[in-house]
Design a protein around this motif. Structure first.
Motif, short mmCIF file in Angstrom:
data_model
loop_
_atom_site.label_atom_id
_atom_site.label_comp_id
_atom_site.label_asym_id
_atom_site.label_seq_id
_atom_site.Cartn_x
_atom_site.Cartn_y
_atom_site.Cartn_z
N ILE A 1 81.26 60.06 69.28
CA ILE A 1 80.19 58.96 68.80
C ILE A 1 80.56 58.22 67.93
N LEU A 2 81.36 58.97 66.91
CA LEU A 2 81.93 58.18 65.54
C LEU A 2 83.09 57.05 66.12
N PHE B 1 80.09 64.61 68.03
CA PHE B 1 80.08 63.76 66.98
C PHE B 1 81.46 62.99 66.67
N PHE B 2 82.35 63.58 66.93
CA PHE B 2 83.66 62.63 66.89
C PHE B 2 83.71 61.57 67.94
N PHE C 1 79.42 70.57 70.35
CA PHE C 1 78.63 69.48 69.68
C PHE C 1 79.35 68.69 68.57
N VAL C 2 80.27 69.43 67.76
CA VAL C 2 81.15 68.50 66.80
C VAL C 2 82.10 67.80 67.40
#
Lengths: 334, 330
Positions: A178-179, A175-176, A171-172
């Protein structure tokens, strides 16, 4: 072999029973009932309606009977006829989404003309299966290349990426992704509008599979390095077998046995992990619904989803045990 | 024999021994020598220690009160960003920027580190106590005890980890038990339930291997009890395995907390600075993700902080494994 399958099958029954008892017990221990916060119009349901609702859902019966009723069935159908429980795939009515059964919420297609693959669980399954396929197709060859080119720069690169992949949780990693891709470069929207077709699924599945891919690559590499030193590989080379035959028939076949054993945990991780990944990418699958039902205490929904996921994990482990027996004859004898 | 005499606490045999050229080194000294040569592992250990130091000194080094709303300074980017997506520019006072309520992000991450280190380490201690004992007893006693314990272990091993944690927090999170230490106690219980079985399988294997060795036979022949054998032989000889297991377990538990927090259940950080757990990484992920379009730096900061720690733990675990068992090195 048949004995192995039967034995493993019987191991799964206590596991499922314990999970269901624990889930059921926890639900009842939890403070507040399903009707507590039903404040659509800003008011609590009155006591009389609550009694009626309790009767309708069978919540007025002793707790052990509620449990057996839920799991095996009870005489609470129309005119007291027998209604089969969870073992028949009947997960009971949802407490919140009135008039809908939990199994319908999970498995019924969004549109009449669409197939099972366009249901809540169909979405979760797409994500998980796609991730599993990616992990196998990329991870295992990467491990093989890494081992065959032991200590070269390509090996070191793969090993480093693998180590990062194993440690950074999916999930991290999401996030990367998506960022960088959505917020930074604007290549994809933060939230996909449509989930039709294959393309919207590629990025979530790739991110989701990263950890599993890395662990497959790492294990394959270690396993091949081990197998390379074996006598039968030297014998195969000595008798003049083609290098491709040595790799495919002698090395890979044996090296993949430990990889197969981790397929079970990997599938389990992909099944339960999708709950979180769906949140990250806004996929309207089972996970998103599950989390919503946590919020509004839709107990039958929580219970049904938990049981179904537990069943999936148990089946995944069972099939891997059987696969293991197929791949390694020594297991069958034991 | 000499070893058995020594570990049983009797007089150390003092007969003249052969002089060996190289000075003798304990297993641990050799492992340390190997570890010192592994630069990545050393850097990783340094990073992990740095995080622990931050956790211990949180109250001293945090530049701001982590739960104070600084009105007018909300959703700020880090100080080096002059114009963020939401049109705001960073302020030197808030190094990593602020969240939607104007709380200083760096301070919240620092206090979250404290929570996460506790959440990573405390359950590990509990799991170690349960897992090693069950595994050792199972391996050493064998027979019916072993069979019974292993069947129980099998059942727990098959439990879906995240699902059980989610379930525990949904149902017990709101009760008095679930509120102890802002949910940390419940978290420890949950982790203990789902993860002792893996360790106990590992420890059973280790005990089985060690109990066949000569020094255990020697100890037994001198009348050593099962407990003596567990604590003086099996435990010290399994310590390497245990350390490697712990190095991988701690980040798993930190991540599990982050996942629970991100889903919106899990720990409930306190709203009073007098409490110990005032921020958690899980909650930070939740806050950051809700605001990803306006203030993406928030999500980036917390994701990077968490990633560095979990990567460091992995490389540390690998380094420990290589140092303690050089034969396993690939």
């Amino acid at each position: 072999m048949a004995g192995l399958i039967v034995r493993r099958f019987f191991y799964t029954i206590p596991v499922l029973l314990i999970i269901s008892i624990v889930t059921f017990g926890l639900m009842h221990y939890a403070p507040g009932g399903p009707w507590d916060r039903d404040t659509d119009a800003g008011k609590q349901i009155d006591a009389k309606t609550q009694t009626l609702l309790n009767q309708q859902f069978g919540l007025d019966k002793p707790i052990w009977r509620q449990y057996t009723g839920y799991i095996f069935g009870d005489f609470n159908g129309d005119n007291g006829s027998f209604r089969c429980g969870a073992i028949c795939g009947n997960l009971g009515p949802s407490y919140r989404q009135r008039g809908r059964m939990v199994q319908d919420i999970l498995f019924k297609p969004f549109d009449e003309d669409k197939g099972f693959i366009d249901s809540k669980f169909g979405y979760s399954l797409r994500l998980g299966l796609l991730a599993l396929i990616m992990a196998i197709v990329v991870g295992i060859p990467a491990g093989v290349i890494s081992a065959l080119k032991h200590n070269s720069w390509i090996d070191l690169t793969i090993t480093f990426v693998t180590n990062v992949g194993i440690s950074v949780p999916s999930f991290v990693a999401g996030f990367f992704a998506i960022l960088v891709l959505a917020v930074g470069l604007g290549v994809i929207p933060v939230r996909q509008q449509s989930w039709d077709g294959l393309s919207p699924w590629l990025l979530p599945a790739a991110v989701f599979s990263f950890g599993t891919m890395a662990s497959f690559a790492r294990l394959t590499r270690a396993s091949i390095l081990e197998v390379m030193k074996q006598d039968y590989v030297r014998t195969a080379r000595a008798k003049g077998a083609w290098e491709s035959s040595v790799i495919w028939r002698h090395m890979l076949r044996n090296a993949l046995i430990p990889v197969i054993t981790t397929l079970g945990p990997a599938m389990a991780a992909l099944i339960t992990g999708s709950i979180v990944m769906e949140q990250v990418f806004g996929i309207p699958g089972v996970g998103t619904d599950f989390i919503r039902s946590i919020g509004n205490r839709d107990y039958s929904m929580i219970m049904g989803t938990t049981l179904f996921y537990a069943l999936l994990i148990v089946i995944a482990n069972l099939s891997v045990d059987i696969l293991y027996g197929v791949a390694d004859p020594r297991i069958r004898v034991e | 024999m000499a070893q058995a005499t020594r570990v049983l606490g009797g007089p150390v045999a003092s007969e003249p021994r052969l002089q060996i050229q190289a000075p003798s080194q304990s297993q641990w000294a050799q492992a340390w020598k190997r570890l010192k040569r592994n630069r990545i592992a050393l850097i990783s250990i340094g990073i992990v220690l740095a995080y622990i130091l931050v956790a211990v000194l949180a109250a001293v080094i945090a530049p701001h009160n982590p739960i104070e709303d600084n009105s007018g300074h909300d959703s700020l980017p880090p100080f080096w960003v002059t114009r963020s997506i939401n049109g705001k520019s960073g302020e030197a006072a808030f190094i990593l920027g602020t969240d939607g309520s104007g709380r200083d992000l760096l301070s919240r991450i620092i206090y979250g580190t404290r929570t996460s280190i506790v959440v990573g380490l405390l359950p590990t201690v509990v799991v170690l106590a349960i897992g090693t004992m069950v595994g050792f007893i199972s391996g050493l006693r064998g027979g019916g005890t072993d069979n019974a314990l292993m069947r129980i272990t099998d059942v727990f091993y098959a439990l879906p980890v995240e699902l059980i944690l989610i379930l525990i927090f949904i149902t017990i999170g709101d009760t008095p038990l679930g509120r102890v230490w802002n949910g940390v106690l419940l978290y420890i219980i949950g982790i203990a339930i789902v993860s002792w079985s893996g360790l106990s399988r590992l420890m059973r294997g280790s005990a089985l291997g060690i109990k066949g060795r000569e020094f255990v036979d020697a100890a037994r022949s001198m009348g050593a009890s099962n407990w003596h054998i567990i604590f003086r032989h099996i435990f010290p000889n399994s310590l390497g395995l245990i350390m490697v297991w712990a190095a991988f377990a701690v980040p798993r538990q930190i991540i599990a907390e982050a996942i629970l927090g991100f889903i919106g259940i899990g720990l409930r950080p306190a709203l009073d600075l007098k409490d110990f757990f005032v921020a958690s990484w899980g909650r930070l992920f939740l806050d950051a993700y809700a605001n990803v379009n306006g203030n993406p730096n928030f999500l980036a900061s917390i994701a990077i902080v968490v990633s560095i720690l979990v990567i460091a733990f992995t490389f540390m675990g690998d380094g420990l494994r290589d140092a303690l068992d050089p034969s396993a090195r690939k």
